[in-house]
Design a protein around this motif. Structure first.
Motif, PDB file in Angstrom:
ATOM      1  N   UNK A   8       0.806  -1.227   0.000  1.00  5.56           N
ATOM      2  CA  UNK A   8       0.000   0.000   0.000  1.00  5.56           C
ATOM      3  C   UNK A   8       0.838   1.275   0.000  1.00  5.56           C
ATOM      4  N   UNK A   9       2.165   1.147   0.047  1.00  5.05           N
ATOM      5  CA  UNK A   9       3.110   2.275   0.029  1.00  5.05           C
ATOM      6  C   UNK A   9       3.064   3.134   1.287  1.00  5.05           C
ATOM      7  N   UNK A  10       2.469   2.628   2.364  1.00  4.32           N
ATOM      8  CA  UNK A  10       2.455   3.362   3.630  1.00  4.32           C
ATOM      9  C   UNK A  10       3.851   3.318   4.250  1.00  4.32           C
ATOM     10  N   UNK A  11       4.235   4.369   4.921  1.00  2.03           N
ATOM     11  CA  UNK A  11       5.546   4.439   5.559  1.00  2.03           C
ATOM     12  C   UNK A  11       5.558   3.550   6.794  1.00  2.03           C
ATOM     13  N   UNK A  12       6.617   2.714   6.922  1.00  2.00           N
ATOM     14  CA  UNK A  12       6.735   1.811   8.064  1.00  2.00           C
ATOM     15  C   UNK A  12       8.161   1.827   8.599  1.00  2.00           C
ATOM     16  N   UNK A  13       8.306   1.456   9.860  1.00  2.00           N
ATOM     17  CA  UNK A  13       9.613   1.307  10.484  1.00  2.00           C
ATOM     18  C   UNK A  13       9.558   0.079  11.383  1.00  2.00           C
TER      19      UNK A  13
END
Length: 131
Positions: free
Chosen positions: A12-17
């Motif tokens: 979904x191209x969401x930013x994650x860490x």
């Protein structure tokens, strides 16, 4: 040094860490896990890409700001601010650790010992992953 992966969810191209244990993407629900200490960089843990490159773990905006200040001071320092900025840049380059970056999803992998098969950035390899 703690290990982490900063990037974007391939679904979904969401930013994650991912910093420890498992991470579930808040947008699509896909689960990611942090590789163990013996991570060999055969495939990206986020997108399964087999190619990585090395990069210094330094904020590029800060580097540009240092150079802009040095350039702005050129008239009043008779150009001596440029070699001083170059010296600061060289010292930072020697001290800042490297990280591995995935060519496909641009995930930044920090904290692992980097294997010798990971090289510097290659434009020819990056072109094959351009969208």
């Amino acid at each position: 040094m703690s290990r982490s992966i900063d990037g974007h969810c391939p679904g979904c191209k969401a930013s994650i860490c991912v910093t420890d244990g498992n991470l579930k993407c808040s947008a699509c629900g896909k689960t990611f896990s942090l590789p163990d200490a013996e991570f060999s960089f055969e495939h990206c843990p986020l997108c399964d890409c087999p190619h990585f490159y090395l990069q210094r773990d330094f904020n590029t905006a800060l580097g540009c700001a240092i150079m802009l200040v040095a350039i702005g001071l050129v008239p009043s320092t008779y150009g001596l601010s440029l070699p001083v900025a170059a010296l600061i840049d060289w010292l930072l380059y020697r001290r800042v650790p490297q990280l591995a970056v995935c060519y496909r999803c641009h995930a930044r992998c920090r904290g692992w010992s980097l294997p010798p098969h990971i090289g510097e950035y290659s434009h020819h390899t990056a072109v094959s992953y351009d969208e």
